[in-house]
Design an enzyme around this catalytic site. Structure first.
Site, mmCIF file in Angstrom:
data_model
loop_
_atom_site.group_PDB
_atom_site.id
_atom_site.type_symbol
_atom_site.label_atom_id
_atom_site.label_comp_id
_atom_site.label_asym_id
_atom_site.label_seq_id
_atom_site.Cartn_x
_atom_site.Cartn_y
_atom_site.Cartn_z
ATOM 1 C CB ILE A 91 -0.990 -0.002 1.189
ATOM 2 C CG1 ILE A 91 -2.029 1.111 1.038
ATOM 3 C CG2 ILE A 91 -0.255 0.152 2.516
ATOM 4 C CD1 ILE A 91 -2.955 0.935 -0.131
ATOM 5 C CB SER A 137 10.642 -0.796 6.006
ATOM 6 O OG SER A 137 10.112 -2.014 5.518
ATOM 7 N NE ARG A 138 8.964 -6.308 10.639
ATOM 8 C CZ ARG A 138 8.136 -7.299 10.929
ATOM 9 N NH1 ARG A 138 8.416 -8.110 11.940
ATOM 10 N NH2 ARG A 138 7.049 -7.497 10.218
ATOM 11 C CE LYS A 196 -8.293 0.036 3.733
ATOM 12 N NZ LYS A 196 -8.479 -1.414 3.786
ATOM 13 C CG ASP A 246 -7.551 -4.719 4.772
ATOM 14 O OD1 ASP A 246 -6.979 -4.082 5.663
ATOM 15 O OD2 ASP A 246 -7.287 -4.588 3.560
#
Length: 307
Positions: A13, A35-36, A89, A167
């Site tokens: 996203i 970010s991992r 969201k 979702d």
């Protein structure tokens, strides 16, 4: 003033929507990514939010794109650091999480933005204005898509707090609660949960407006081919159909508007304004309907699903 923003969670996203939207508008600049498993281009990169906050002392805002199960703790950390927060969201795994974050943002004097992106689809505002002058008699929602296409390699969606088919379904509920002025109540729900998952792959909801108009809703994650994102409204003075997720509007069968998807650029322009005013926009109405569906829903086990 240009907002210096850091983004947490560089997944699908973020790449598909957030990065292009930020690049398109004035007033906000992406300067860091946490970010991992991924690296942002042309920005400072960090393994997690804590490291990003420590390394970017002049950061103004944090954009949270991680799974909803971990969003509350990240948002709280950012708010306590005095940062404005943009929430992908759904804004949290529970209603109480969002309420707690709202109270904290007010105490800190910073912006909290729950970004219900489907409310910014091109035809939603016109649909809302049309409905406001009529009596709603019935609403039918069909929100059917292919989970394999939209959520490849994302096991969190099937875990507790991952929402499953809600979702995408919550996008329909965000439009519904925007275009209908009355309170909406969940009367009953049936949730189809695969035997090897913890969240539903399908859901059927019966709802009603406060004045008694029936709302029938079907969410399904097994549709292949063309995807269906439709909200049909029957009133005492004609019918309305919002399709393509709210970007196409038909009145009594005639197309009135058909526009490209520009939801995320519109949201980021709103976020820039909210930050300038240190204002809060964190509506929980769509999330409450999902919570009610889980609370009163009848769970219907279905066959295992391999994603």
């Amino acid at each position: 003033m240009t907002i210096r923003a850091g983004l947490v969670g560089l997944g699908k996203i973020a790449r598909d929507q957030h990065l292009p939207a930020i690049a398109k508008i004035d007033g906000i600049e992406l300067v860091a990514v946490a970010s991992r498993n991924a690296q942002g281009e042309g920005v400072n990169n960090y393994p997690d939010l804590g490291a990003m906050l420590a390394g970017e002392s002049d950061l103004d805002a944090v954009i949270l794109c991680q799974p909803p199960q971990v969003r509350y703790h990240a948002a709280r950390q950012a708010l306590l650091a005095g940062k404005h927060v943009f929430l992908e969201k759904p804004p949290g795994a529970t209603v109480s999480e969002v309420e707690a974050l709202t109270a904290l943002a007010k105490a800190q004097g910073v912006t909290l933005y729950a970004s219900w992106h489907s409310r910014y689809a091109a035809a939603v505002a016109q649909a809302k204005a049309w409905i406001a002058e009529r009596k709603v008699e019935r609403i039918d929602i069909q929100w059917r898509e292919d989970v394999r296409h939209w959520h490849p390699g994302q096991p969190w969606i099937w875990e507790a707090g991952g929402f499953g088919v809600f979702d995408p379904g919550i996008n329909a509920l965000s439009i519904l609660t925007e275009i209908v002025a009355e309170p909406i109540t969940v009367l009953s729900a049936e949730l189809e949960v695969p035997s090897n998952k913890q969240a539903p792959i399908g859901a059927t909801l019966q709802m009603a407006t406060a004045s008694g108009a029936a709302i029938d809703t079907v969410f399904d994650w097994r549709q292949t081919g063309p995807q269906t994102w439709d909200i049909a409204v029957e009133t005492d003075k004609g019918s309305l159909l919002l399709s393509e997720g709210g970007n196409t509007l038909r009145l009594d069968g005639e197309v009135q508007m058909k526009a490209p998807d520009e939801e995320y650029p519109v949201m980021y322009r709103r976020f820039v304004r909210l930050v300038a005013d240190k204002a809060i926009d964190a509506d929980t109405a769509p999330l409450r309907l999902v919570a009610d569906a889980f609370l009163c829903g009848r769970h219907c086990p279905t066959a295992a699903f391999e994603d």
